[in-house]
Scaffold this motif. Structure first.
Motif, PDB file in Angstrom:
ATOM      1  N   ILE A 100       0.856  -1.179   0.000  1.00  0.00           N
ATOM      2  CA  ILE A 100       0.000   0.000   0.000  1.00  0.00           C
ATOM      3  C   ILE A 100       0.892   1.229   0.000  1.00  0.00           C
ATOM      4  O   ILE A 100       1.915   1.262   0.696  1.00  0.00           O
ATOM      5  CB  ILE A 100      -0.963   0.012   1.207  1.00  0.00           C
ATOM      6  CG1 ILE A 100      -1.894   1.241   1.143  1.00  0.00           C
ATOM      7  CG2 ILE A 100      -0.219  -0.049   2.528  1.00  0.00           C
ATOM      8  CD1 ILE A 100      -3.045   1.176   2.130  1.00  0.00           C
ATOM      9  N   ILE A 101       0.540   2.228  -0.808  1.00  0.00           N
ATOM     10  CA  ILE A 101       1.274   3.488  -0.879  1.00  0.00           C
ATOM     11  C   ILE A 101       0.366   4.593  -0.359  1.00  0.00           C
ATOM     12  O   ILE A 101      -0.743   4.784  -0.870  1.00  0.00           O
ATOM     13  CB  ILE A 101       1.708   3.829  -2.311  1.00  0.00           C
ATOM     14  CG1 ILE A 101       2.529   2.699  -2.926  1.00  0.00           C
ATOM     15  CG2 ILE A 101       2.505   5.134  -2.325  1.00  0.00           C
ATOM     16  CD1 ILE A 101       2.879   2.926  -4.394  1.00  0.00           C
ATOM     17  N   THR A 102       0.806   5.324   0.655  1.00  0.00           N
ATOM     18  CA  THR A 102       0.047   6.469   1.140  1.00  0.00           C
ATOM     19  C   THR A 102       0.553   7.730   0.449  1.00  0.00           C
ATOM     20  O   THR A 102       1.745   7.875   0.186  1.00  0.00           O
ATOM     21  CB  THR A 102       0.170   6.641   2.670  1.00  0.00           C
ATOM     22  OG1 THR A 102       1.507   7.046   2.999  1.00  0.00           O
ATOM     23  CG2 THR A 102      -0.167   5.341   3.392  1.00  0.00           C
ATOM     24  N   ASN A 103      -0.370   8.638   0.150  1.00  0.00           N
ATOM     25  CA  ASN A 103       0.009   9.899  -0.492  1.00  0.00           C
ATOM     26  C   ASN A 103      -1.114  10.907  -0.305  1.00  0.00           C
ATOM     27  O   ASN A 103      -2.199  10.567   0.179  1.00  0.00           O
ATOM     28  CB  ASN A 103       0.318   9.681  -1.967  1.00  0.00           C
ATOM     29  CG  ASN A 103      -0.916   9.530  -2.836  1.00  0.00           C
ATOM     30  OD1 ASN A 103      -1.205  10.342  -3.695  1.00  0.00           O
ATOM     31  ND2 ASN A 103      -1.698   8.464  -2.607  1.00  0.00           N
ATOM     32  N   CYS A 104      -0.856  12.146  -0.694  1.00  0.00           N
ATOM     33  CA  CYS A 104      -1.910  13.155  -0.633  1.00  0.00           C
ATOM     34  C   CYS A 104      -2.615  13.171  -1.987  1.00  0.00           C
ATOM     35  O   CYS A 104      -3.573  12.442  -2.195  1.00  0.00           O
ATOM     36  CB  CYS A 104      -1.320  14.515  -0.279  1.00  0.00           C
ATOM     37  SG  CYS A 104      -2.547  15.851  -0.205  1.00  0.00           S
ATOM     38  N   LYS A 105      -2.149  13.955  -2.930  1.00  0.00           N
ATOM     39  CA  LYS A 105      -2.779  13.989  -4.252  1.00  0.00           C
ATOM     40  C   LYS A 105      -1.814  13.608  -5.368  1.00  0.00           C
ATOM     41  O   LYS A 105      -2.170  13.647  -6.542  1.00  0.00           O
ATOM     42  CB  LYS A 105      -3.341  15.390  -4.528  1.00  0.00           C
ATOM     43  CG  LYS A 105      -4.431  15.811  -3.560  1.00  0.00           C
ATOM     44  CD  LYS A 105      -4.962  17.201  -3.897  1.00  0.00           C
ATOM     45  CE  LYS A 105      -6.056  17.621  -2.933  1.00  0.00           C
ATOM     46  NZ  LYS A 105      -6.581  18.969  -3.243  1.00  0.00           N
ATOM     47  N   LEU A 106      -0.620  13.233  -4.990  1.00  0.00           N
ATOM     48  CA  LEU A 106       0.437  12.979  -5.971  1.00  0.00           C
ATOM     49  C   LEU A 106       0.058  11.912  -6.988  1.00  0.00           C
ATOM     50  O   LEU A 106       0.359  12.032  -8.175  1.00  0.00           O
ATOM     51  CB  LEU A 106       1.719  12.565  -5.241  1.00  0.00           C
ATOM     52  CG  LEU A 106       2.930  12.268  -6.124  1.00  0.00           C
ATOM     53  CD1 LEU A 106       3.398  13.537  -6.830  1.00  0.00           C
ATOM     54  CD2 LEU A 106       4.058  11.683  -5.282  1.00  0.00           C
ATOM     55  N   LEU A 107      -0.627  10.860  -6.542  1.00  0.00           N
ATOM     56  CA  LEU A 107      -0.840   9.695  -7.406  1.00  0.00           C
ATOM     57  C   LEU A 107      -2.208   9.647  -8.080  1.00  0.00           C
ATOM     58  O   LEU A 107      -2.511   8.678  -8.759  1.00  0.00           O
ATOM     59  CB  LEU A 107      -0.642   8.409  -6.591  1.00  0.00           C
ATOM     60  CG  LEU A 107       0.769   8.188  -6.039  1.00  0.00           C
ATOM     61  CD1 LEU A 107       0.812   6.938  -5.171  1.00  0.00           C
ATOM     62  CD2 LEU A 107       1.782   8.072  -7.173  1.00  0.00           C
ATOM     63  N   HIS A 108      -3.031  10.680  -7.906  1.00  0.00           N
ATOM     64  CA  HIS A 108      -4.347  10.555  -8.552  1.00  0.00           C
ATOM     65  C   HIS A 108      -4.333  10.987 -10.015  1.00  0.00           C
ATOM     66  O   HIS A 108      -5.331  10.836 -10.726  1.00  0.00           O
ATOM     67  CB  HIS A 108      -5.465  11.219  -7.755  1.00  0.00           C
ATOM     68  CG  HIS A 108      -5.445  12.719  -7.684  1.00  0.00           C
ATOM     69  ND1 HIS A 108      -5.255  13.534  -8.763  1.00  0.00           N
ATOM     70  CD2 HIS A 108      -5.656  13.547  -6.633  1.00  0.00           C
ATOM     71  CE1 HIS A 108      -5.334  14.795  -8.383  1.00  0.00           C
ATOM     72  NE2 HIS A 108      -5.566  14.829  -7.102  1.00  0.00           N
ATOM     73  N   THR A 109      -3.220  11.510 -10.489  1.00  0.00           N
ATOM     74  CA  THR A 109      -3.076  11.792 -11.929  1.00  0.00           C
ATOM     75  C   THR A 109      -1.643  11.474 -12.347  1.00  0.00           C
ATOM     76  O   THR A 109      -0.715  11.497 -11.535  1.00  0.00           O
ATOM     77  CB  THR A 109      -3.359  13.272 -12.262  1.00  0.00           C
ATOM     78  OG1 THR A 109      -2.477  14.108 -11.495  1.00  0.00           O
ATOM     79  CG2 THR A 109      -4.797  13.639 -11.951  1.00  0.00           C
TER      80      THR A 109
END
Length: 199
Positions: A100-109
């Motif tokens: 699992i990778i946690t992130n803020c908005k980096l990976l949604h695009t």
């Protein structure tokens, strides 16, 4: 599988100072929900979205201790990382049997990783556009992948609290935007239940 007391202890130890609200049910129960989803639906690659980088980092800290005995590798990514470091994290997560990778908005695009089969909406999302982008992370086809799952934590505080449905409604509307057939399927289920109740 840890009990609530053990998770609470981990939250106190590793979440303090990282913008994790130790009094909120969401923050204490999300690790349980993710752990259960991995086991129940046999998912292997997940990405968890948070409202800010501090919460994403804290959650990675917490997940790492909660999932220690479950063979789920935990990673964190943010926009301040060098592109080569982010690429290494993505590659390592992909190579892990479960991750699992946690992130803020980096990976949604801008990231085309078809192997992801679980998106966790760890914090409420009010933008339909962002919801569609996040859901799109698990909608791609990949060898051996049958479904893409979306996990939306919905704690119930009392019988009069309907706020827990708000995030679900926003995400569901975004999912309908991705797949209009989903709306028809849900309406069909509702119609059948109404018919049974009225007959």
């Amino acid at each position: 599988v840890m009990d609530e007391g053990e998770v609470s202890s981990i939250l106190q130890r590793y979440g303090s100072g990282f913008d994790v609200d130790l009094s909120k049910k969401e923050d204490s129960l999300v690790p349980f929900a993710i752990q259960a989803t991995f086991h129940k639906y046999n998912v292997s690659k997940a990405v968890s979205f948070h409202s800010n980088n501090c919460r994403a980092k804290a959650s990675a800290n917490i997940y790492g201790h909660v999932f220690a005995d479950n063979d789920i590798s935990v990673f964190n990514m943010n926009g301040n990382m060098h592109p080569s470091v982010r690429a290494d994290v993505l590659q390592e997560a992909k190579a892990s049997p479960k991750s699992i990778i946690t992130n803020c908005k980096l990976l949604h695009t801008g990231v085309d990783e078809a192997s992801w089969d679980l998106v966790v909406m760890a914090d409420a999302v009010t933008s339909h556009v962002e919801c569609r982008q996040m859901i799109g992370r698990v909608s791609r086809k990949a060898p051996g992948k049958k479904f893409g799952y979306v996990l939306i934590p919905m704690p119930f505080y009392d019988n009069n609290d309907t706020g827990c449905y708000d995030n679900f409604y926003t995400v569901f509307q975004a999912m309908v935007g991705e797949d209009p057939e989903l709306e028809q399927a849900v309406l069909l289920v509702i119609d059948r239940k109404s018919t049974r109740l009225n007959s």
